[in-house]
Design an enzyme around this catalytic site. Sequence first.
Site, PDB file in Angstrom:
ATOM      1  N   ASP A  13       0.817  -1.220   0.000  1.00 21.44           N
ATOM      2  CA  ASP A  13       0.000   0.000   0.000  1.00 21.44           C
ATOM      3  C   ASP A  13       0.849   1.268   0.000  1.00 21.44           C
ATOM      4  OD1 ASP A  13      -2.214  -1.709   0.238  1.00 21.44           O
ATOM      5  OD2 ASP A  13      -1.945  -1.769   2.406  1.00 21.44           O
ATOM      6  N   LYS A  16       2.141   2.137  -5.098  1.00 24.19           N
ATOM      7  CA  LYS A  16       2.894   1.663  -6.272  1.00 24.19           C
ATOM      8  C   LYS A  16       2.054   1.809  -7.544  1.00 24.19           C
ATOM      9  CE  LYS A  16       3.449  -2.392  -4.389  1.00 24.19           C
ATOM     10  NZ  LYS A  16       2.850  -2.090  -3.088  1.00 24.19           N
ATOM     11  N   GLY A  40      -4.154  -4.296  -4.418  1.00 20.16           N
ATOM     12  CA  GLY A  40      -5.140  -3.265  -4.746  1.00 20.16           C
ATOM     13  C   GLY A  40      -4.386  -2.049  -5.221  1.00 20.16           C
ATOM     14  N   HIS A  41      -4.291  -1.861  -6.522  1.00 18.41           N
ATOM     15  CA  HIS A  41      -3.502  -0.748  -7.066  1.00 18.41           C
ATOM     16  C   HIS A  41      -4.441   0.358  -7.524  1.00 18.41           C
ATOM     17  CE1 HIS A  41       0.143  -3.604  -7.815  1.00 18.41           C
ATOM     18  NE2 HIS A  41      -0.112  -3.393  -6.546  1.00 18.41           N
ATOM     19  N   GLN A 222       2.269  -5.867  -3.249  1.00 19.20           N
ATOM     20  CA  GLN A 222       2.592  -5.963  -1.815  1.00 19.20           C
ATOM     21  C   GLN A 222       3.930  -5.265  -1.516  1.00 19.20           C
ATOM     22  OE1 GLN A 222       1.579  -9.331  -3.294  1.00 19.20           O
ATOM     23  NE2 GLN A 222      -0.440  -8.478  -2.975  1.00 19.20           N
ATOM     24  N   THR A 298      -8.560  -3.761  -1.323  1.00 15.79           N
ATOM     25  CA  THR A 298      -9.164  -5.060  -1.626  1.00 15.79           C
ATOM     26  C   THR A 298     -10.222  -5.434  -0.599  1.00 15.79           C
ATOM     27  OG1 THR A 298      -7.073  -5.718  -2.622  1.00 15.79           O
ATOM     28  CG2 THR A 298      -8.595  -7.502  -2.116  1.00 15.79           C
ATOM     29  N   THR A 299      -9.970  -5.129   0.675  1.00 18.48           N
ATOM     30  CA  THR A 299     -10.867  -5.616   1.725  1.00 18.48           C
ATOM     31  C   THR A 299     -11.621  -4.499   2.441  1.00 18.48           C
ATOM     32  OG1 THR A 299      -9.081  -5.484   3.325  1.00 18.48           O
ATOM     33  CG2 THR A 299      -9.349  -7.592   2.190  1.00 18.48           C
ATOM     34  N   SER A 415       5.445  12.087  -4.415  1.00 16.72           N
ATOM     35  CA  SER A 415       4.017  12.177  -4.696  1.00 16.72           C
ATOM     36  C   SER A 415       3.345  12.969  -3.584  1.00 16.72           C
ATOM     37  CB  SER A 415       3.441  10.764  -4.786  1.00 16.72           C
ATOM     38  OG  SER A 415       2.044  10.834  -4.852  1.00 16.72           O
TER      39      SER A 415
HETATM   40  P1  IMP Z   1      -2.694 -12.698   1.477  1.00 16.89           P
HETATM   41  O1  IMP Z   1      -1.713 -12.150   0.506  1.00 16.89           O
HETATM   42  O2  IMP Z   1      -4.117 -12.394   1.136  1.00 16.89           O
HETATM   43  O3  IMP Z   1      -2.459 -14.143   1.742  1.00 16.89           O
HETATM   44  O4  IMP Z   1      -2.441 -11.939   2.863  1.00 16.89           O
HETATM   45  C1  IMP Z   1      -1.239 -12.112   3.589  1.00 16.89           C
HETATM   46  C2  IMP Z   1      -0.861 -10.831   4.313  1.00 16.89           C
HETATM   47  O5  IMP Z   1      -0.461  -9.852   3.357  1.00 16.89           O
HETATM   48  C3  IMP Z   1      -2.005 -10.188   5.076  1.00 16.89           C
HETATM   49  O6  IMP Z   1      -1.475  -9.586   6.234  1.00 16.89           O
HETATM   50  C4  IMP Z   1      -2.557  -9.154   4.117  1.00 16.89           C
HETATM   51  O7  IMP Z   1      -3.227  -8.111   4.768  1.00 16.89           O
HETATM   52  C5  IMP Z   1      -1.274  -8.693   3.454  1.00 16.89           C
HETATM   53  N1  IMP Z   1      -1.478  -8.205   2.082  1.00 16.89           N
HETATM   54  C6  IMP Z   1      -1.724  -8.933   0.977  1.00 16.89           C
HETATM   55  N2  IMP Z   1      -1.810  -8.156  -0.108  1.00 16.89           N
HETATM   56  C7  IMP Z   1      -1.623  -6.895   0.313  1.00 16.89           C
HETATM   57  C8  IMP Z   1      -1.563  -5.629  -0.357  1.00 16.89           C
HETATM   58  O8  IMP Z   1      -1.703  -5.514  -1.576  1.00 16.89           O
HETATM   59  N3  IMP Z   1      -1.343  -4.540   0.443  1.00 16.89           N
HETATM   60  C9  IMP Z   1      -1.139  -4.638   1.773  1.00 16.89           C
HETATM   61  N4  IMP Z   1      -1.179  -5.789   2.439  1.00 16.89           N
HETATM   62  C10 IMP Z   1      -1.406  -6.924   1.720  1.00 16.89           C
END
Ligand code: IMP
Length: 428
Positions: A13, A16, A40-41, A222, A298-299, A415
């Site tokens: 986050d 990027k 989530g870009h 990530q 994403t969530t 930025s």
């Molecule tokens: P997973 O990738 O869904 O298996 O999640 C594993 C860990 O990585 C969790 O703590 C997520 O919140 C974190 N995570 C996965 N993708 C992202 C991202 O794009 N941004 C920030 N945290 C992420």
Amino acid sequence: MPGIVIVGTQWGDEAKGKITDFLAEKADCVVRYNGGANAGHTVVVDGKKYAFHLLPSGVLHSKKLYIGNGVVVDPEVLTQEVEMVRREGFEPDLHISDRAHVVFGFHRILDGLQEKLKGDLRAGTTKMGIGPVYSDKAARYGIRVVDLLDEDVLRWKLDLLVNLQQKVMSQVYNENVSLDRNEILKESLDFGRTISDWVCDVSIEINNALDNGETVIFEGAQGTMLDLDHGLYPYGSSSSTIAGGACTGVGVGPNRIDKVIGVTKAYTSRVGTGPVPTELQDEVGERLRRVGHEYGTTTGRPRRCGWLDLVPVRYSARLSGITELVVTKLDVLSGIDPLKICTHYKCSGKIVDHVPASLKLFQMCKPVYEELEGWQDSVDWHKVALEGYDGLPEQAKTYLARIEELVKVPIGLVSVGPERRDTIVISG
Ligand code: IMP
């Protein structure tokens, strides 16, 4: 500069997506090399916000887009995303690696079941099935994109995989989920037909593009602290988020990488579980979340926020060979005075200036801060972006200079807002 890798230096986050979009204007291809729909870009252009999970962020510039073998492809998410960009008037020039693995609905179910079982060791995943699909890949019963194009092969492989996961769900997790093999087969073949024209050997295409002098952006998902090997195991994700992941996740040699850009948010944020040494559970942390809109793309989960921690950033610079930093969301720090930067940790009286492998040790690390003067709240950041570096408040210049000194990597871009135009080019 034909081969440019973009990595996140923190917990993901870092914006990027915005930086990839900004740099994509001058590139020919953008290729994703790791992760999947957990990413989530976000890209904002002329007030309109776009969130991409699987499509590379160069889509709004109509560049050639690639999904490398290191990515895991969720058919449902990809289909929705392609429909979304088409509705917005963009036709993605998409190329998907035949070697990328496919995420199924049961991977998402298993993700939730595993998290429940893990208790305090859960990472707080996005529940997008990322861990389970990479596990299947490593165990060698995963399904690859190329398999979706051959009914006999797909039926044969799905028989094994669905059978196995059905047993795992009922006998390990006591969950009565009934998987309909024929339905999964049918849906997968349909998806295979939809994407068949896009499926290719991405390694050949990207190497050819580089041979032809084209500029390729390798867009990381990530951040370093979530890397499977080097992140805060087990509180990370399941792919290689560092620059090396671009080589394995696309199929290019390390000598094809000319520049590694480390994207660093001007403070820390984390969505998920596990220790975050500089997390603030006070009004400053609340302010960073509110002003920075720190909620998962994403969530939708609120992100944990805190002071800038340069230990992970330096760690990331070492692991990825970062040649240039990009500092994002500098504007969010306006009106906070003083500002703090964590330069290193202290643990049982000893100085710790790297990320230790031991989770126990990391949990005991206490941040050591340096205080810097903040700047006023009322900065017109659009104006500053137009003026460039000289328009920045003096205190902001000092903040940036201190980051460069402590990480020992120059800053190329800053930025100062979510919009593409809110970007200051310092060098390069
Ligand atoms: P997973 O990738 O869904 O298996 O999640 C594993 C860990 O990585 C969790 O703590 C997520 O919140 C974190 N995570 C996965 N993708 C992202 C991202 O794009 N941004 C920030 N945290 C992420």
